[in-house]
Each structure stands twice: as structure tokens, then as C-alpha cells.
Design an enzyme around this catalytic site. Structure first.
Site, PDB file in Angstrom:
ATOM      1  N   LYS A 107      37.552 123.821  68.886  1.00 50.56           N
ATOM      2  CA  LYS A 107      36.288 123.254  69.386  1.00 50.56           C
ATOM      3  C   LYS A 107      36.534 122.771  70.804  1.00 50.56           C
ATOM      4  CE  LYS A 107      32.156 122.649  67.598  1.00 50.56           C
ATOM      5  NZ  LYS A 107      31.536 123.487  66.556  1.00 50.56           N
ATOM      6  N   GLY A 219      15.217 117.753  61.144  1.00 52.57           N
ATOM      7  CA  GLY A 219      15.677 118.449  62.348  1.00 52.57           C
ATOM      8  C   GLY A 219      14.913 119.746  62.474  1.00 52.57           C
ATOM      9  N   GLY A 221      15.243 122.109  65.220  1.00 49.79           N
ATOM     10  CA  GLY A 221      15.777 122.886  66.341  1.00 49.79           C
ATOM     11  C   GLY A 221      16.123 124.272  65.847  1.00 49.79           C
ATOM     12  N   ASN A 222      17.213 124.833  66.368  1.00 49.98           N
ATOM     13  CA  ASN A 222      17.591 126.192  65.995  1.00 49.98           C
ATOM     14  C   ASN A 222      17.750 126.333  64.479  1.00 49.98           C
ATOM     15  OD1 ASN A 222      19.948 128.066  65.202  1.00 49.98           O
ATOM     16  ND2 ASN A 222      19.217 128.963  67.104  1.00 49.98           N
ATOM     17  N   ALA A 223      18.613 125.500  63.896  1.00 49.31           N
ATOM     18  CA  ALA A 223      18.907 125.632  62.467  1.00 49.31           C
ATOM     19  C   ALA A 223      17.671 125.315  61.616  1.00 49.31           C
ATOM     20  CB  ALA A 223      20.074 124.726  62.098  1.00 49.31           C
ATOM     21  N   GLY A 224      16.996 124.202  61.900  1.00 49.41           N
ATOM     22  CA  GLY A 224      15.874 123.749  61.083  1.00 49.41           C
ATOM     23  C   GLY A 224      14.674 124.679  61.126  1.00 49.41           C
TER      24      GLY A 224
HETATM   25  P1  NAD Z   1      19.160 121.805  68.087  1.00 54.70           P
HETATM   26  O1  NAD Z   1      19.538 120.973  69.252  1.00 54.70           O
HETATM   27  O2  NAD Z   1      18.528 123.123  68.298  1.00 54.70           O
HETATM   28  O3  NAD Z   1      18.180 120.958  67.128  1.00 54.70           O
HETATM   29  C1  NAD Z   1      18.450 119.690  66.715  1.00 54.70           C
HETATM   30  C2  NAD Z   1      17.189 119.098  66.112  1.00 54.70           C
HETATM   31  O4  NAD Z   1      17.466 117.788  65.615  1.00 54.70           O
HETATM   32  C3  NAD Z   1      16.031 118.940  67.093  1.00 54.70           C
HETATM   33  O5  NAD Z   1      14.839 119.316  66.465  1.00 54.70           O
HETATM   34  C4  NAD Z   1      16.017 117.447  67.374  1.00 54.70           C
HETATM   35  O6  NAD Z   1      14.729 116.979  67.717  1.00 54.70           O
HETATM   36  C5  NAD Z   1      16.444 116.918  66.041  1.00 54.70           C
HETATM   37  N1  NAD Z   1      16.901 115.533  66.099  1.00 54.70           N
HETATM   38  C6  NAD Z   1      17.624 114.911  67.058  1.00 54.70           C
HETATM   39  N2  NAD Z   1      17.759 113.606  66.770  1.00 54.70           N
HETATM   40  C7  NAD Z   1      17.120 113.427  65.598  1.00 54.70           C
HETATM   41  C8  NAD Z   1      16.887 112.291  64.778  1.00 54.70           C
HETATM   42  N3  NAD Z   1      17.324 111.095  65.131  1.00 54.70           N
HETATM   43  N4  NAD Z   1      16.214 112.475  63.626  1.00 54.70           N
HETATM   44  C9  NAD Z   1      15.746 113.690  63.278  1.00 54.70           C
HETATM   45  N5  NAD Z   1      15.914 114.776  64.018  1.00 54.70           N
HETATM   46  C10 NAD Z   1      16.587 114.645  65.162  1.00 54.70           C
HETATM   47  O7  NAD Z   1      20.487 121.928  67.207  1.00 54.70           O
HETATM   48  P2  NAD Z   1      20.841 123.006  66.089  1.00 54.70           P
HETATM   49  O8  NAD Z   1      21.566 124.127  66.708  1.00 54.70           O
HETATM   50  O9  NAD Z   1      19.643 123.263  65.254  1.00 54.70           O
HETATM   51  O10 NAD Z   1      21.917 122.168  65.249  1.00 54.70           O
HETATM   52  C11 NAD Z   1      21.536 121.197  64.279  1.00 54.70           C
HETATM   53  C12 NAD Z   1      22.741 120.863  63.431  1.00 54.70           C
HETATM   54  O11 NAD Z   1      23.247 122.063  62.853  1.00 54.70           O
HETATM   55  C13 NAD Z   1      23.901 120.242  64.212  1.00 54.70           C
HETATM   56  O12 NAD Z   1      24.610 119.357  63.371  1.00 54.70           O
HETATM   57  C14 NAD Z   1      24.796 121.453  64.481  1.00 54.70           C
HETATM   58  O13 NAD Z   1      26.152 121.076  64.692  1.00 54.70           O
HETATM   59  C15 NAD Z   1      24.611 122.211  63.192  1.00 54.70           C
HETATM   60  N6  NAD Z   1      24.972 123.620  63.327  1.00 54.70           N
HETATM   61  C16 NAD Z   1      24.223 124.468  64.097  1.00 54.70           C
HETATM   62  C17 NAD Z   1      24.629 125.783  64.224  1.00 54.70           C
HETATM   63  C18 NAD Z   1      23.824 126.770  65.010  1.00 54.70           C
HETATM   64  O14 NAD Z   1      24.190 127.954  65.026  1.00 54.70           O
HETATM   65  N7  NAD Z   1      22.741 126.375  65.661  1.00 54.70           N
HETATM   66  C19 NAD Z   1      25.792 126.249  63.575  1.00 54.70           C
HETATM   67  C20 NAD Z   1      26.515 125.349  62.789  1.00 54.70           C
HETATM   68  C21 NAD Z   1      26.095 124.033  62.673  1.00 54.70           C
END
Ligand code: NAD
Length: 421
Positions: A107, A219, A221-224
């Protein structure tokens, strides 16, 4: 990376300790797995747009590469710490092992606030990081990827800087690249897709009816966002009743249209204000009476304080580290089935591995081949972990511990075969 209460690396070590004990791991191997093999801390002088030089601090942690090159994202964040990077590099080691791809775990991170930087400043910072860290990167050594606040454009600058340093296009040295520069189809939604495949397999084991099951997502973002849509697409049904982002959540017992919320968020920047939905807080969302809960935002949101109130039957951890060890014990006691982060969100790294494979033989797969191979990998990984859970019934372990047992024994075996321990 929020204000987290517990040191994430201590959590990662405690989780490993529990697995080591159950595996009767010899002391030498256990100690070797408790610490990263290598860490590089760098200073990055960058000329800012105002003409002044600002020095940033960066890290790269190579936790373990006994099974293959290290793999893990690079985070740009103002509150980045070496311990967060260490914990995430440990989890990457278990993640690549649990899905059985021939890679290890690493990482990286830079302490910076990308929201306050121009594109030019971000490009110079990204290139400076590769000039410093590039000496320990490469498709056979360590291959980073995007993570918090880094993206495909940043990966493109990084692979280009590596080209200028080494004189060759080695595209597999980094993944999550734009498609036009060696990226893989299917990377954008791979994390959510892999999580939904796990939910599909869990439902079969638990006898959950996917068509009528309700779900909530913290959440967006991408994952949600992808999880919201793919849940219904892959499982052929399900009722989304709540989602949230950093500005709060929305709820409708009658069901919400996932794609309409994606469009609403695109237009307004938040999920709140979605027509026909009631406002709820992030804390309220976590304890809703739903069948399935996807934490997809932050670390340490399910804790000793709220674990007893969790009503979901299945928690699919798309976020990294959303559940504390104290909460794990409560959820296990209450019969909540947790699909642990390094299994649930392993779809991303699996397609990153596919990207490296495609780069290596210079031939790209179509989207159907990516999905089919991802489904196979995730299904096999889930099935293997579930088999371990059954095998260890007498020890009353949860899925997280079962996943650790599978992953740690694979890494330990590789270290033993190589003569490291
Ligand atoms: P992202 O930045 O695209 O989205 C994050 C989301 O969380 C946003 O909608 C943001 O508004 C929300 N958020 C932030 N603070 C918050 C709070 N206090 N309460 C509720 N929601 C809140 O990130 P992502 O890529 O979707 O990643 C989300 C999680 O998934 C992280 O823990 C990341 O490490 C994990 N993850 C993502 C990937 C990937 O490929 N995107 C892979 C493995 C793990």
C-alpha cells in the site's frame, strides 16, 4: 480516512494473532507475518503553481511478497498515516491470498489535500512519487493502483514517469489505468460486483430469498453506487430502502430506485433531497431493520457501541475495516453473518490482477470474459472461506476468522516453501 478511534495496524495485528493461534502457527512465522517486510518513507519536493516548492511526505509499504509481487493502492489524503498504510498493506496480503491470485500485499500514500491542488500540481506530485518510489516498483516487484483520492489519470502520469525512468512501457507496473493506456474493461465496478457475488453465495448458504430481501448502503461513491445497482441486476431483485453519503442518508420503506439516486447525486452532489424519501442519519441507517447491510464508506462504523443494534442478517463489508474487533464478537454472538472486507471487496484487486495479466501478454479481454472470470474467482473464494467456517464449527469462529485462516495458511506455506521461515 476519518477520525478513527483505534490504530488500524493494531487491529490488523490482533486479527492475525487470533488466526495464528487457531492455526498453531510457529512463533517465527507468526512474528514474520506481524510486520511489513519493507517500508519506504520519502520526501517529495514539488513546485506549486505559485512558484514555491512544497515538500510532501509519502510512503510505500511492501507487507509481504512471498506469493508474488506486492499489490495495493496509493492514497492521497491530508490525514494519511504510516499505520493506516501498514494496516491496509497487511489486508492486501490477506486479500490477494484469499482470492488466490499470485500476488502479495502492499500500500502507498502521500500526505496531501488533493481538493486544494490544481491538476498541474497533482501531476507533478504523482511524478515525484514515482521518481522516488519507482526504484522498488515493477510488475514483478510491486504494482500500485488507485485508492482514496487517486484515479486513472494519476495512474497514467505514474506509468508514464516510470517509462521515462526505465525506457520501456511496462504497463503492468500499475493498474487502474485508463482503458486507452492498458486498463482493463470491468475495473470500474469490480469491487461492488465482487461483493454482490459474495452476497449471492451467502444467500444460498443462509436460505435468504434475494428477490424479497431489503438492503441498505452506507456510502454512495464508487463502491456504494455500483453495489446499489448491481445488487438488483445480479440477484434479480431486492428492495433498496436506504443509502447515505457524507451529507446524510435517505430512507423509503417502499423502496428506492438505485439508478435514479445515482442520477440525483450526479445532478445535486448528494443523495439527500431525493424525491419521496425521508432524511435519516448515517447512524440510523446502520441499525435499520433490513436483511442486508453494505458498509461502503468508512472505517470503524460498526463498534461496541452500536453492534447490538444491528438488525441486518448479512453485513457485506465493501469498505475496508468498517467493523471493530469488539463489534465482531457481538455480531457473532447475535448471529449476524459478516462477509469480511478483504473477501467482500476483493473484486477490485482481482480485476487489477486481470489487468496485469492482459498487459503482460499484450492482449485484452472483452467485458464478458472479465465478468465470467471474476465471478469464478469470487465464488471460489467465498466457497473456500465458507468451507473453513464449517470445518471449524467447534471453534465458533466467524467468516472473518475463517478468511484469515485460509489466507494466512497460504502466505505461511509460500514463506516456508521459499525457506524464509
Ligand atoms: P468514494 O470516495 O468513491 O466514496 C466514498 C463514499 O463515502 C462517498 O459517497 C462519501 O460521501 C461517503 N462518505 C464519506 N464520509 C462519510 C460519512 N461520514 N458517512 C457516510 N458516508 C460517508 O470511495 P470508494 O472507492 O467507494 O470506497 C469506499 C470504501 O470501499 C473505502 O473503505 C475503500 O477503501 C473501500 N474499497 C474501495 C474499492 C474500490 O475499488 N473503489 C476497493 C476496495 C475497497
Amino acid at each position: 480516512m476519518s477520525k478513527i478511534a483505534q490504530n488500524p495496524f493494531e487491529i490488523a495485528q490482533a486479527q492475525l494473532d487470533k488466526a495464528a493461534k487457531l492455526l498453531n502457527l510457529d512463533e517465527g512465522t507468526h512474528q514474520a507475518l506481524r510486520e511489513p517486510l519493507r517500508e519506504l518513507v520519502v520526501s517529495l519536493p514539488v513546485r506549486m503553481d505559485d512558484g514555491k516548492v512544497k515538500v510532501f511526505k509519502g510512503f510505500r509499504v511492501q507487507y509481504n511478497d512471498a506469493r508474488g509481487a506486492c499489490k495495493g493502492g496509493i492514497r492521497f489524503h491530508p490525514e494519511e498515516t504510516i499505520d493506516t498504510v501498514r494496516a491496509l498493506s497487511a489486508w492486501m496480503t490477506w486479500k490477494t491470498a484469499v482470492v488466490d491470485v499470485p500476488l502479495g500485499g502492499g500500500k502507498g500514500g502521500i500526505i496531501c489535500n488533493p481538493k486544494e491542488m490544481s491538476q498541474g500540481e497533482l501531476e507533478r506530485l504523482s511524478r515525484a512519487y514515482i521518481r522516488q518510489v519507482g526504484r522498488i516498483l515493477g510488475e514483478k516487484m510491486d504494482s500500485p493502483a488507485p485508492d482514496v483520492y487517486t484515479n486513472a489519470q494519476i495512474m497514467a502520469w505514474m506509468v508514464d514517469e516510470y517509462y521515462w525512468m526505465n525506457g520501456e512501457n511496462q504497463f503492468g507496473m500499475i493498474t487502474g489505468k485508463p482503458i486507452a493506456l492498458g486498463g482493463s474493461l470491468g475495473r470500474h465496478d469490480a469491487t461492488a460486483r465482487g461483493g454482490v457475488y459474495c452476497v449471492r453465495e451467502a444467500a444460498k448458504k443462509l436460505g435468504l430469498d434475494n428477490k424479497s430481501a431489503t438492503y441498505a448502503i452506507q456510502g454512495f461513491g464508487n463502491a456504494g453506487q455500483y453495489a446499489a445497482v448491481l445488487h438488483q441486476e445480479i440477484l434479480g431483485g431486492g428492495k433498496l430502502v436506504a443509502v447515505s453519503d457524507s451529507r446524510g442518508g435517505i430512507y423509503n420503506a417502499a423502496g428506492l430506485d438505485p439508478q435514479a439516486i445515482v442520477d440525483h447525486k450526479l445532478k445535486t452532489g448528494a443523495v439527500s433531497g431525493f424525491p419521496g424519501a425521508k432524511a435519516i442519519t448515517n447512524d440510523e441507517l446502520l441499525v435499520l431493520d433490513v436483511d442486508l447491510l453494505y458498509p461502503a464508506a468508512l472505517e470503524q462504523v460498526i463498534t461496541g457501541a452500536n453492534a447490538n443494534d444491528i438488525k441486518a442478517k448479512v453485513v457485506c463489508e465493501l469498505a475496508n475495516g468498517p467493523t471493530t474487533p469488539e463489534a465482531d464478537e457481538i455480531l457473532l454472538k447475535n448471529g449476524v453473518f459478516v462477509i469480511p472486507d478483504f473477501l467482500a471487496n476483493a473484486g477490485g484487486v482481482t480485476v487489477s490482477y486481470f489487468e496485469m495479466v492482459q498487459n503482460h501478454y499484450n492482449y485484452h479481454w472483452d467485458i464478458e470474459s472479465v465478468y465470467e472470470r471474476l465471478d469464478k474467482k469470487m465464488t471460489e473464494a467465498f466457497t473456500g472461506v465458507y468451507a473453513m467456517l464449517e470445518e471449524r464449527k467447534a471453534d465458533s469462529i466467524d467468516m472473518r476468522t475463517a478468511a484469515y485462516l485460509v489466507a494466512v495458511s497460504r502466505v505461511a506455506e509460500a514463506m516456508k516453501l521459499r525457506g524464509w521461515v
